[in-house]
Structure formats: C-alpha cells, structure tokens
Design a protein around this motif. Structure first.
Motif, PDB file in Angstrom:
ATOM      1  N   SER A   4       2.057   6.209  18.230  1.00 19.18           N
ATOM      2  CA  SER A   4       1.189   5.927  17.101  1.00 19.18           C
ATOM      3  C   SER A   4       1.331   7.008  16.045  1.00 19.18           C
ATOM      4  N   TYR A  26      -8.981   4.251   3.926  1.00 18.38           N
ATOM      5  CA  TYR A  26      -8.655   3.726   5.256  1.00 18.38           C
ATOM      6  C   TYR A  26      -7.866   4.752   6.057  1.00 18.38           C
ATOM      7  N   HIS A  29      -3.453   3.236  11.522  1.00 18.22           N
ATOM      8  CA  HIS A  29      -2.721   3.593  12.728  1.00 18.22           C
ATOM      9  C   HIS A  29      -1.494   2.691  12.823  1.00 18.22           C
ATOM     10  N   HIS A  30      -0.316   3.272  12.665  1.00 21.15           N
ATOM     11  CA  HIS A  30       0.945   2.542  12.827  1.00 21.15           C
ATOM     12  C   HIS A  30       1.346   2.707  14.291  1.00 21.15           C
ATOM     13  N   ASP A  33       4.278  -0.708  20.187  1.00 19.07           N
ATOM     14  CA  ASP A  33       3.826  -1.023  21.542  1.00 19.07           C
ATOM     15  C   ASP A  33       4.970  -0.921  22.555  1.00 19.07           C
ATOM     16  N   VAL A  39       2.819  -2.460  14.769  1.00 16.20           N
ATOM     17  CA  VAL A  39       1.565  -3.062  14.344  1.00 16.20           C
ATOM     18  C   VAL A  39       0.760  -2.012  13.595  1.00 16.20           C
ATOM     19  N   CYS A  40       0.004  -2.438  12.586  1.00 17.94           N
ATOM     20  CA  CYS A  40      -0.896  -1.537  11.857  1.00 17.94           C
ATOM     21  C   CYS A  40      -2.337  -1.927  12.156  1.00 17.94           C
ATOM     22  N   HIS A  41      -3.161  -0.929  12.460  1.00 14.48           N
ATOM     23  CA  HIS A  41      -4.588  -1.129  12.660  1.00 14.48           C
ATOM     24  C   HIS A  41      -5.307  -0.313  11.593  1.00 14.48           C
ATOM     25  N   TYR A  42      -6.211  -0.957  10.852  1.00 10.03           N
ATOM     26  CA  TYR A  42      -6.949  -0.305   9.782  1.00 10.03           C
ATOM     27  C   TYR A  42      -8.339   0.078  10.268  1.00 10.03           C
ATOM     28  N   TYR A  43      -8.780   1.297   9.904  1.00 10.92           N
ATOM     29  CA  TYR A  43     -10.109   1.785  10.249  1.00 10.92           C
ATOM     30  C   TYR A  43     -10.791   2.289   8.985  1.00 10.92           C
ATOM     31  N   ARG A  48     -12.896  -0.331  13.226  1.00  8.28           N
ATOM     32  CA  ARG A  48     -11.699  -1.124  12.963  1.00  8.28           C
ATOM     33  C   ARG A  48     -12.050  -2.294  12.051  1.00  8.28           C
ATOM     34  N   SER A  51      -6.968  -5.753   7.677  1.00  4.95           N
ATOM     35  CA  SER A  51      -6.163  -5.199   6.599  1.00  4.95           C
ATOM     36  C   SER A  51      -6.750  -5.637   5.262  1.00  4.95           C
TER      37      SER A  51
END
Length: 102
Positions: A4, A26, A29-30, A33, A39-43, A48, A51
């Motif tokens: 990550s 934001y 998290h790139h 897996d 995958v990108c997760h936005y916080y 969370r 996008s």
C-alpha cells in the motif's frame, strides 16, 4: 504480498446547478492486492468514502452537475458581499459562487 502507498490530495468542487462550492482533502490508499490488482481507497477524516470521481453529488442541492478542480480554486474565490466562509472542519471549505445565467 499486499502493498500500500498513501498519498494526500485535495479537490475543489463547484455545483453547476446551484453554484455551491467546497473543497475536500482525501487520504488515498493505493493498494496492490495478492493477485497484483491495483485499487484505490479514499478516506476523508478517517472514514472510507467513495471516490470523488464516481457519482459526485452537491452537498447543498444533491445535484450531479459538478465541476471538479484542483485544490485551492474555490478557496481563492471571493465570498459574496457581507458573507463569511463557513467551515465545518479543517479540511473542508464551503463557498457559494454566483454563476452567470445563460
């Protein structure tokens, strides 16, 4: 192996329906897996969120006609006369922009 990378980005949003504008920061998290998929997760504020580029909605009128700009574009706008810039946290700025009528 699950890897990550975390980056911080901010975007400005302007609703083309009502003229409402705001900025949001934001933490992205790139993630790669176990299968090598990225995958990108936005916080936002530790929570969370989807996008900002998928089905964005106006915070004020729920409109879906938004312009997404680089950070600082809304903050550099002058608020309407006699108004101050309301804030609801350190990473969110709200402005109401007057859009010309067509």
């Amino acid at each position: 192996m699950n890897t990550s990378t975390i980056v911080h980005e901010a975007y400005s949003f302007v609703c083309l329906s009502c003229g409402h504008g705001w900025e949001r920061a934001y933490e992205i998290h790139h993630v790669t897996d176990l299968h090598g998929n990225q995958v990108c997760h936005y916080y936002h504020e530790g929570e969370r969120v989807p996008s900002p580029f998928t089905r964005p909605r106006c915070e004020q009128c729920e409109g879906n006609r938004l312009r997404i700009l680089r950070a600082g574009r809304v903050a550099s706008a002058t608020p309407p006369t006699g108004a101050s810039a309301p804030t609801s946290g350190p990473s969110v700025r709200h402005w109401h922009l007057r859009l010309p009528r067509r």
